[in-house]
Design an enzyme around this catalytic site. Structure first.
Site, mmCIF file in Angstrom:
data_model
loop_
_atom_site.group_PDB
_atom_site.id
_atom_site.type_symbol
_atom_site.label_atom_id
_atom_site.label_comp_id
_atom_site.label_asym_id
_atom_site.label_seq_id
_atom_site.Cartn_x
_atom_site.Cartn_y
_atom_site.Cartn_z
ATOM 1 N N THR A 165 0.885 -1.154 0.000
ATOM 2 C CA THR A 165 0.000 0.000 0.000
ATOM 3 C C THR A 165 0.921 1.201 0.000
ATOM 4 O OG1 THR A 165 -1.399 -1.193 1.598
ATOM 5 C CG2 THR A 165 -1.770 1.170 1.440
ATOM 6 N N GLY A 217 0.427 -3.333 4.893
ATOM 7 C CA GLY A 217 0.540 -4.762 5.172
ATOM 8 C C GLY A 217 -0.822 -5.434 5.133
ATOM 9 N N GLY A 219 -4.224 -5.954 5.613
ATOM 10 C CA GLY A 219 -5.394 -5.199 6.046
ATOM 11 C C GLY A 219 -6.405 -6.038 6.798
HETATM 12 N N1 GLY Z 1 -3.025 -2.748 3.529
HETATM 13 C C1 GLY Z 1 -3.497 -2.917 2.225
HETATM 14 C C2 GLY Z 1 -4.374 -4.064 2.029
HETATM 15 O O1 GLY Z 1 -4.516 -4.903 2.894
HETATM 16 O O2 GLY Z 1 -4.957 -4.138 0.963
#
Ligand code: GLY
Length: 325
Positions: A165, A217, A219
């Site tokens: 991300t 990371g 989510g």
């Molecule tokens: N942190 C981004 C996702 O999990 O898509």
């Protein structure tokens, strides 16, 4: 003033820092920086250049939050538009809503004249084709895509590059705090999967009175723990930014089952102090920061906090990693 971003934000932080120095609002500076990351094809988890889903389509998520009004704008599963962060900003500016997804998000983006674009870059197209040829059974290939996708919903990517991300957090000269996020989500995700980047309170939260937090990371973990909102709330309750992040990390220790992987938590307080922890991270996990007096943004190591010795979900077993192209 301060601007904080993760490693993936490198191509945007210089512009964001310059705009903050020139006295621009945090949200404007963040949007400009995130747009540059969305256009950077070397960043494999954001915008054009992001890894595709199981159907070979790039689905983008993004959000903004204005910590002075607590207004937010977010989009999830947006296809065919280059700058989800700007579509998210316009959700906030033009609609009485906070989050649009899928076809509705694309319709809105078209309606306001957002820039369309081919999101599947050559490296992603090739990696997807290699995965398809290597993993999809002959029977499923014949009926693709009208086949059950669940059996294919596992790691096909290197988890260190496939689940990221970009996040930007800024405090401007006027004392306002804002956040912005943008991602293509996991490579080879189930179509329609949303991570935390468009989920306000999980992947990002900003409140000018106390501070801001944004996560990268897995989510799936921050959605379950409500991490970004929790960190800001802990600061409201009187904790330092570092203590607040560590309290949110402790919350994650209660997660049982599901995906336990890496999450990096970036946070600032209302005085511009910052702290970044990489939960289950690696020594290579870095972030970028710019503070007044720095000629250029600096890359610094995250503090590593292990909450799990073993990250079985992160280790492709029989599955070949297809992103090593
Ligand atoms: N942190 C981004 C996702 O999990 O898509």
């Amino acid at each position: 003033m301060i601007i904080l971003t993760n490693n993936e934000g490198k191509s945007g932080i210089g512009t964001t820092a310059r705009l903050l120095r020139e006295g621009r609002a945090a949200l404007d500076a963040i949007e400009a920086g995130v747009r540059l990351v969305e256009d950077d094809e070397t960043v494999r988890t954001v915008g054009r250049g992001g890894w595709p889903n199981l159907l070979g389509e790039v689905e983008l998520d993004g959000s903004v939050m204005d910590g002075s009004t607590l207004r937010t704008g977010a989009v999830g599963g947006l296809k065919g538009f280059r700058h989800p962060v700007s579509v998210a900003r316009q959700v906030m500016e033009r609609l009485p809503h906070e989050l649009l997804i899928g076809d509705g998000a694309a319709r809105f983006a078209a309606e306001i004249g957002e820039e369309r674009g081919e999101l599947l870059a050559d490296h992603s197209r090739k990696a997807y084709q290699r995965w398809f040829d290597g993993e999809v059974s002959p029977a499923d290939r014949a009926n693709w895509p009208d086949v059950p996708l669940t059996p294919y919903c596992q790691n096909a990517v290197d988890p260190e590059i496939g689940k990221d991300t970009t996040v930007f957090l800024a405090l401007d000269a006027a004392g306002h705090i804002a956040t912005g996020t943008s991602t293509s989500g996991w490579g080879w995700k189930y179509p329609g999967r949303l991570g935390d980047s468009p989920i306000i309170g999980a992947g990002a939260y900003a409140d000018t009175r106390y501070g801001a937090c944004a996560c990268t990371g897995a989510g799936e973990m921050t959605i379950r723990a409500g991490t970004a909102r929790a960190v800001v709330l802990y600061m409201k309750m009187g904790m330092s930014v570092e203590r607040a992040v560590k309290e949110a990390v402790d919350d994650m220790r209660a997660l049982k089952g599901g995906l336990i992987s890496r999450v990096t938590i970036h946070a600032i307080d209302a005085r511009g102090t910052h702290y970044v922890a990489a939960v289950n991270g690696l020594p290579t996990n870095h972030y970028w920061v710019w503070l007044p007096g720095m000629p250029e943004p600096e890359s610094r190591p995250c503090e590593i906090i292990q909450i799990s010795e073993d990250r079985p979900q992160d280790k492709p077993t029989a599955m070949k990693v297809y992103t090593d192209v």
